[in-house]
Design a protein around this motif. Structure first.
Motif, PDB file in Angstrom:
ATOM      1  N   LEU A  50       0.962  -1.534   0.062  1.00 36.55           N
ATOM      2  CA  LEU A  50       0.358   0.139  -0.321  1.00 36.55           C
ATOM      3  C   LEU A  50       0.967   1.036   0.012  1.00 36.55           C
ATOM      4  N   GLU A  51       1.721   1.525   1.078  1.00 32.32           N
ATOM      5  CA  GLU A  51       2.942   2.238   0.574  1.00 32.32           C
ATOM      6  C   GLU A  51       3.474   2.664  -0.509  1.00 32.32           C
ATOM      7  N   LYS A  52       3.760   1.375  -1.299  1.00 36.15           N
ATOM      8  CA  LYS A  52       5.117   1.183  -2.815  1.00 36.15           C
ATOM      9  C   LYS A  52       3.817   1.671  -4.140  1.00 36.15           C
ATOM     10  N   ARG A  53       2.324   1.880  -3.433  1.00 35.88           N
ATOM     11  CA  ARG A  53       0.848   1.528  -4.502  1.00 35.88           C
ATOM     12  C   ARG A  53       0.821   0.912  -5.261  1.00 35.88           C
ATOM     13  N   ILE A  54       1.711  -0.523  -4.888  1.00 32.51           N
ATOM     14  CA  ILE A  54       0.947  -1.350  -6.274  1.00 32.51           C
ATOM     15  C   ILE A  54       0.370  -2.106  -6.110  1.00 32.51           C
ATOM     16  N   ILE A  55      -0.849  -2.274  -4.075  1.00 31.80           N
ATOM     17  CA  ILE A  55      -1.687  -2.271  -4.733  1.00 31.80           C
ATOM     18  C   ILE A  55      -2.314  -1.246  -4.262  1.00 31.80           C
ATOM     19  N   GLN A  56      -4.378  -1.240  -3.841  1.00 36.09           N
ATOM     20  CA  GLN A  56      -4.891  -0.156  -3.696  1.00 36.09           C
ATOM     21  C   GLN A  56      -5.728  -0.422  -2.461  1.00 36.09           C
ATOM     22  N   ARG A  57      -6.602   0.442  -1.319  1.00 35.30           N
ATOM     23  CA  ARG A  57      -7.499  -0.273  -0.583  1.00 35.30           C
ATOM     24  C   ARG A  57      -8.349   0.514  -0.842  1.00 35.30           C
ATOM     25  N   GLY A  58      -9.335  -0.104  -0.773  1.00 32.85           N
ATOM     26  CA  GLY A  58     -10.873  -0.049  -1.310  1.00 32.85           C
ATOM     27  C   GLY A  58     -12.036  -0.526  -0.159  1.00 32.85           C
ATOM     28  N   VAL A  59     -13.017  -1.081  -1.458  1.00 37.58           N
ATOM     29  CA  VAL A  59     -14.062  -1.657  -0.584  1.00 37.58           C
ATOM     30  C   VAL A  59     -15.333  -2.498  -1.319  1.00 37.58           C
ATOM     31  N   LEU A  60     -15.809  -3.219  -1.159  1.00 40.07           N
ATOM     32  CA  LEU A  60     -16.689  -4.529  -2.489  1.00 40.07           C
ATOM     33  C   LEU A  60     -17.976  -4.096  -1.862  1.00 40.07           C
ATOM     34  N   ILE A  61     -18.762  -3.784  -2.712  1.00 35.58           N
ATOM     35  CA  ILE A  61     -20.325  -3.171  -2.468  1.00 35.58           C
ATOM     36  C   ILE A  61     -20.886  -4.021  -2.944  1.00 35.58           C
ATOM     37  N   VAL A  62     -21.786  -4.580  -2.729  1.00 36.40           N
ATOM     38  CA  VAL A  62     -22.542  -6.157  -2.793  1.00 36.40           C
ATOM     39  C   VAL A  62     -23.160  -5.646  -4.439  1.00 36.40           C
ATOM     40  N   LYS A  63     -23.979  -4.928  -4.057  1.00 32.60           N
ATOM     41  CA  LYS A  63     -25.242  -4.108  -5.350  1.00 32.60           C
ATOM     42  C   LYS A  63     -25.383  -2.617  -5.339  1.00 32.60           C
ATOM     43  N   CYS A  64     -25.520  -1.982  -6.115  1.00 38.41           N
ATOM     44  CA  CYS A  64     -25.411  -0.463  -6.171  1.00 38.41           C
ATOM     45  C   CYS A  64     -27.661  -1.035  -5.869  1.00 38.41           C
ATOM     46  N   TRP A  73     -16.404  -2.626  -6.625  1.00 41.78           N
ATOM     47  CA  TRP A  73     -14.890  -2.246  -5.459  1.00 41.78           C
ATOM     48  C   TRP A  73     -14.544  -0.716  -6.155  1.00 41.78           C
ATOM     49  N   TYR A  74     -14.723  -0.015  -4.606  1.00 39.55           N
ATOM     50  CA  TYR A  74     -14.441   1.384  -4.791  1.00 39.55           C
ATOM     51  C   TYR A  74     -13.180   1.647  -4.348  1.00 39.55           C
ATOM     52  N   ARG A  75     -12.634   2.636  -4.520  1.00 42.13           N
ATOM     53  CA  ARG A  75     -11.260   3.278  -4.158  1.00 42.13           C
ATOM     54  C   ARG A  75     -11.807   3.505  -2.542  1.00 42.13           C
ATOM     55  N   PHE A  76     -10.645   4.452  -2.043  1.00 46.11           N
ATOM     56  CA  PHE A  76     -11.485   4.961  -1.144  1.00 46.11           C
ATOM     57  C   PHE A  76     -10.762   6.467  -1.616  1.00 46.11           C
ATOM     58  N   ALA A  77     -10.508   6.837  -1.911  1.00 43.46           N
ATOM     59  CA  ALA A  77     -10.494   8.323  -2.590  1.00 43.46           C
ATOM     60  C   ALA A  77     -12.051   8.175  -3.272  1.00 43.46           C
ATOM     61  N   GLU A  78     -12.621   7.364  -3.779  1.00 44.34           N
ATOM     62  CA  GLU A  78     -13.896   7.907  -4.335  1.00 44.34           C
ATOM     63  C   GLU A  78     -15.033   8.289  -3.565  1.00 44.34           C
ATOM     64  N   SER A  89     -21.484   9.275   0.893  1.00 44.27           N
ATOM     65  CA  SER A  89     -22.106   8.181   0.001  1.00 44.27           C
ATOM     66  C   SER A  89     -20.801   7.718  -1.677  1.00 44.27           C
ATOM     67  N   VAL A  90     -21.094   7.076  -1.915  1.00 42.29           N
ATOM     68  CA  VAL A  90     -20.561   6.887  -3.398  1.00 42.29           C
ATOM     69  C   VAL A  90     -21.036   6.971  -4.289  1.00 42.29           C
ATOM     70  N   THR A  91     -20.720   7.116  -5.658  1.00 43.96           N
ATOM     71  CA  THR A  91     -21.414   7.270  -6.891  1.00 43.96           C
ATOM     72  C   THR A  91     -21.059   5.740  -8.048  1.00 43.96           C
ATOM     73  N   GLU A  94     -25.527   7.977  -7.046  1.00 47.66           N
ATOM     74  CA  GLU A  94     -24.960   8.829  -5.986  1.00 47.66           C
ATOM     75  C   GLU A  94     -25.866   8.031  -5.109  1.00 47.66           C
ATOM     76  N   PHE A  95     -25.402   7.324  -3.562  1.00 47.78           N
ATOM     77  CA  PHE A  95     -26.213   6.705  -2.938  1.00 47.78           C
ATOM     78  C   PHE A  95     -25.287   6.034  -1.430  1.00 47.78           C
ATOM     79  N   VAL A  96     -25.992   6.174  -0.961  1.00 48.38           N
ATOM     80  CA  VAL A  96     -25.090   5.604   1.046  1.00 48.38           C
ATOM     81  C   VAL A  96     -24.678   4.364   0.896  1.00 48.38           C
ATOM     82  N   PHE A  97     -23.392   3.960   0.795  1.00 51.63           N
ATOM     83  CA  PHE A  97     -23.207   2.629   0.964  1.00 51.63           C
ATOM     84  C   PHE A  97     -23.408   2.003   1.769  1.00 51.63           C
ATOM     85  N   PRO A  98     -23.267   0.770   2.205  1.00 47.94           N
ATOM     86  CA  PRO A  98     -23.794  -0.147   3.325  1.00 47.94           C
ATOM     87  C   PRO A  98     -22.047   0.155   4.842  1.00 47.94           C
ATOM     88  N   ALA A  99     -22.935   0.132   5.394  1.00 47.34           N
ATOM     89  CA  ALA A  99     -21.866   0.422   5.978  1.00 47.34           C
ATOM     90  C   ALA A  99     -21.104  -1.388   6.818  1.00 47.34           C
TER      91      ALA A  99
END
Length: 767
Positions: free
Chosen positions: A574-588, A596-601, A605-607, A614-619
């Motif tokens: 992650l520090e080298k940015r070879i991999i990226q961290r995000g969340v898996l949202i099962v369904k829009c 899968w959405y990057r944390f920067a997105e 809510s998320v688009t 745009e919608f509020v993603f699950p907790a």
């Protein structure tokens, strides 16, 4: 704004004599060769020159290779013995780095009339009191025997003899008459032809040509550690090969290379003087052999004779050499030895320089070797911030009246490129009053300005050039453009460069892939297999996306349950940015798309990537990791194979390593945007140019064979030292190895080595 490129390099400056190759007609007689020896005896550094025979239209592949190994500053034709065609002149200039601008032509070398920038030996001498008396040897014999002896001792011309006398150099005249008794012949031959013995050798004329010069061997060692060489045959080509090989292995009175023109008894019977000399030449070879303490063989080679003919040299030498030379009668024949015995020999092809020249030699001025004159130079965007401090010879008075000229070789740490004319201006800013060229060690230039003003200060006469430090890409680009080719980074090359940037370079990339869990993790990110119901520790394959995303559960499994190691891997990457961290949202909630959405997105809510709502993603959205897309593209193109090959070449390099990633090669601008060929890499390892292509399978397809035939055309144009073909498979198939043999035949005469690499060579097992 792009940051300036700042480098600091150690630059070492060494002084040497000019180093030339002399072209001579292949139909010359021994008289021309004797004049050649006498001419070079009178030139400072002449003993180190190469002799290259030609018919004026072409050079044989062997002498092209010898020319490349010798690496002369320029070339001259001896005594108008041959006319060089325009085509051959162009080929010589294309294939070899001449000193430019003043020396970029093939002039003539006449006896006692040497051209710029050569020096007469008498202009390079120290004080006469520092020199012993010179043995001025005259041999009254036929041309072959005269040449055999004086090619080792040297021969003074009348002009050189007079000039030496003016400078107070004493000579001792010695005459060998073959029609008289031979009572001094043994003393002569043992003195001249046993360089490894501990005898006090006489000071012969060739010593003058190497005054101030010391022999330096790389790797460091002694001549006694290596087998001696006998070059057999009585043609001009054999003599030229002997002369040049001897210079490449050491000066005449230090080298263990012998010329054996004739060794079969019927031939000897027709050469009376040679018949008398032959036993003592054989004895000297046997005497030298006794001082070799590792490889006690005679390596026999020849340009004109076949390998079968050379097999009898050892027995002929043993039969001819007297068992007790000092007690032998001084008649025509010494006591014969056992005819069934033989000196230990090994027949070696003349182009096998790995055996015939197992070490590299340099002839530096003894008090101005590169390690003596070393400086740290700063480069800004490839330009040196200071001129070089050109050294001067230590034992010669130099001023505007002096005729002394010398070559300075600048060796830049970590930079060794092929000796090609296209690179000269890339490594040194041109100087209008000096010759410069790229040499096998660095950059060579004439230290004294060709323009001299009477009464000028000594320092103003010295050439003080600016060096340049090109990038790897600039070097490869210049080499390609010189052959009418245009190169540009391919898409694959861009992926590879960015991947190396993220990993921290070739060494770090190869080290990471050498770790089995790291390798397994990276390839798991690329896994396109479908999701399995109830399986939660293999990551998730997302519809419409290549590869899969992995969570900590999947990483723990790959890392064999070691949670600490799995977390450390994730944090490092992650520090080298070879991999990226995000969340898996099962369904829009709108279009039902899982993604899968990057944390920067993310915010509260998320688009959605598909419907853009745009919608509020699950907790309870879970955290997953994805491989950087550029790195993923590099791995999907199997770029890890050429990158691992490049790292292997880097590790095998001892001085310098330059490389590019994948490139598109265009033959001409008229071809438009479609490349002629995509090369997986270009590399320069310790000055050797290498072109590489990498494959996946052990057996080549029809289209892949067609592509490799294009590589053969590329090799004939660019003349690399090596063409590497690699596969990630453990071994090439028999069918493919047979195809490589056919390709190698197409490269015969081009001096390009085809080298197949496999996954086993790389220590690689396919994931």
């Amino acid at each position: 704004m792009e940051q300036p490129r700042i480098d600091y390099r150690r630059v070492s400056l060494g002084i040497r004599a000019p180093r030339l190759a002399v072209l001579i007609g292949s139909d010359c007689h021994w008289g021309h060769c004797l004049a050649f020896v006498q001419t070079l005896t009178g030139i400072w550094g002449g003993a180190t020159f190469a002799l290259i025979p030609t018919d004026g239209q072409s050079l044989s592949p062997l002498f092209w290779k010898l020319l490349k190994v010798h690496d002369p500053d320029s070339m001259l034709v001896f005594d108008n013995t041959v006319t060089i065609s325009k085509q051959l002149q162009q080929e010589l200039r294309r294939r070899h780095s001449f000193a430019v601008p003043l020396g970029n032509h093939i002039g003539s070398l006449w006896p006692d009339n040497i051209p710029y920038p050569l020096n007469h030996v008498y202009d390079a001498l120290p004080k006469a009191d520092d020199l012993p008396k010179v043995t001025d040897l005259t041999v009254d014999a036929d041309g072959l025997v005269q040449l055999l002896i004086q090619a080792t001792t040297g021969s003074l011309s009348d002009t050189t003899r007079k000039e030496l006398a003016k400078r107070g150099v004493d000579t001792i005249k010695q005459r060998i008459v073959f029609n008289d008794g031979l009572s001094r012949l043994y003393d002569l031959t043992s003195d001249v032809w046993e360089p490894l013995s501990r005898m006090n050798h006489s000071f012969y004329p060739f010593h003058l040509s190497s005054v101030h010069l010391g022999l330096y061997i790389d790797p460091i060692g002694s001549l006694e550690a290596h087998a001696l060489v006998a070059v057999c045959g009585d043609t001009i080509e054999d003599f030229a090969y002997y002369w040049t090989l001897r210079a490449l292995r050491g000066l005449p009175l230090a080298s263990n290379v012998y010329w054996v023109p004739l060794f079969e008894q019927p031939q000897v019977d027709g050469n009376r003087d040679y018949k008398r000399l032959w036993p003592w030449l054989a004895n000297a070879i046997e005497g030298t052999l006794s001082h070799v303490y590792i490889d006690k063989r005679i390596l026999t080679t020849s340009v004109s004779l076949g390998l079968e003919q050379l097999s009898g040299v050892g027995q002929a030498l043993y039969r001819a050499s007297p068992i007790h030379p000092m007690s032998a009668s001084w008649g025509e024949d010494p006591p014969p030895a056992d005819p069934l015995s033989s000196l230990p020999t090994a027949v070696v092809a003349p182009n096998n320089f790995k055996q015939l020249r197992p070490y590299r030699t340099e002839f530096w001025e003894t008090e101005n070797t590169p390690n003596v004159n070393a400086h740290i130079v700063q480069f800004l965007d490839g330009e040196a911030m200071a001129v070089l401090e050109t050294p001067t010879p230590s034992k010669v008075d130099f001023n505007y009246e002096s005729n002394m000229r010398w070559i300075v070789e600048a060796v830049v740490d970590g930079l060794k490129v092929p000796s090609r004319p296209a690179l000269t201006e890339l490594l040194m800013r041109p100087h209008k009053w000096a010759d410069c060229r790229v040499s096998k060690s660095g950059v060579a230039f004439t230290a004294v300005s060709a323009f001299r003003q009477g009464g000028a200060a000594t320092r103003s006469l010295l050439v003080r050039p600016n060096l340049r430090l090109p990038t790897d890409w600039q070097v490869i680009q210049a080499l390609c453009e010189a052959e009418g080719l245009r190169v540009a980074p391919s898409d694959k090359g861009h992926y590879e460069r960015e991947t190396l940037r993220l990993f921290g370079g070739l060494e770090s990339f190869a080290k990471e892939l050498g770790h089995p869990q790291v390798k397994a993790t990276l390839f798991k990110f690329l896994d396109d297999s479908p999701n399995q119901a109830g399986v939660v520790d293999k990551g998730v394959k997302i519809s419409g996306r290549e590869g899969r995303v992995l969570d900590l559960r999947a990483l723990h499994k790959i890392w064999l349950g070691d949670e600490t190691a799995a977390r450390d891997f994730a944090n490092r990457y992650l520090e080298k940015r070879i991999i990226q961290r995000g969340v898996l949202i099962v369904k829009c909630p709108h279009c039902r798309k899982a993604d899968w959405y990057r944390f920067a997105e993310l915010s509260d809510s998320v688009t959605c990537h598909r419907c853009s709502r745009e919608f509020v993603f699950p907790a309870d959205a879970a955290i997953y990791f994805r491989l950087d897309e550029v790195v993923a593209q590099a791995f999907r193109h199997r770029s890890y194979v050429p990158l691992l090959v490049l790292d292997l070449l880097r590790r095998r390099s001892t001085v310098s390593f330059l490389n590019t990633t994948a490139c598109d090669v265009f033959r001409s601008e008229s071809e438009g945007r479609k490349p002629w060929l995509e090369a997986d890499f270009f590399a320069i390892s310790d000055g050797e140019l290498i072109i590489g292509e990498c494959k996946r399978q052990a057996t080549l397809s029809g289209s892949e064979k067609k592509q490799l035939n294009r590589y053969i055309e590329l090799c004939k144009l660019m003349r690399p030292d090596r063409f590497l073909v690699a596969t990630e498979a453990p071994q090439w198939s028999d069918e493919t190895r047979q195809f490589f043999e056919e390709l190698a035949k197409n490269l015969e005469g081009s001096d390009v080595r085809l080298e197949p690499f496999t996954g086993s060579d790389l220590g690689w097992l396919p994931a």
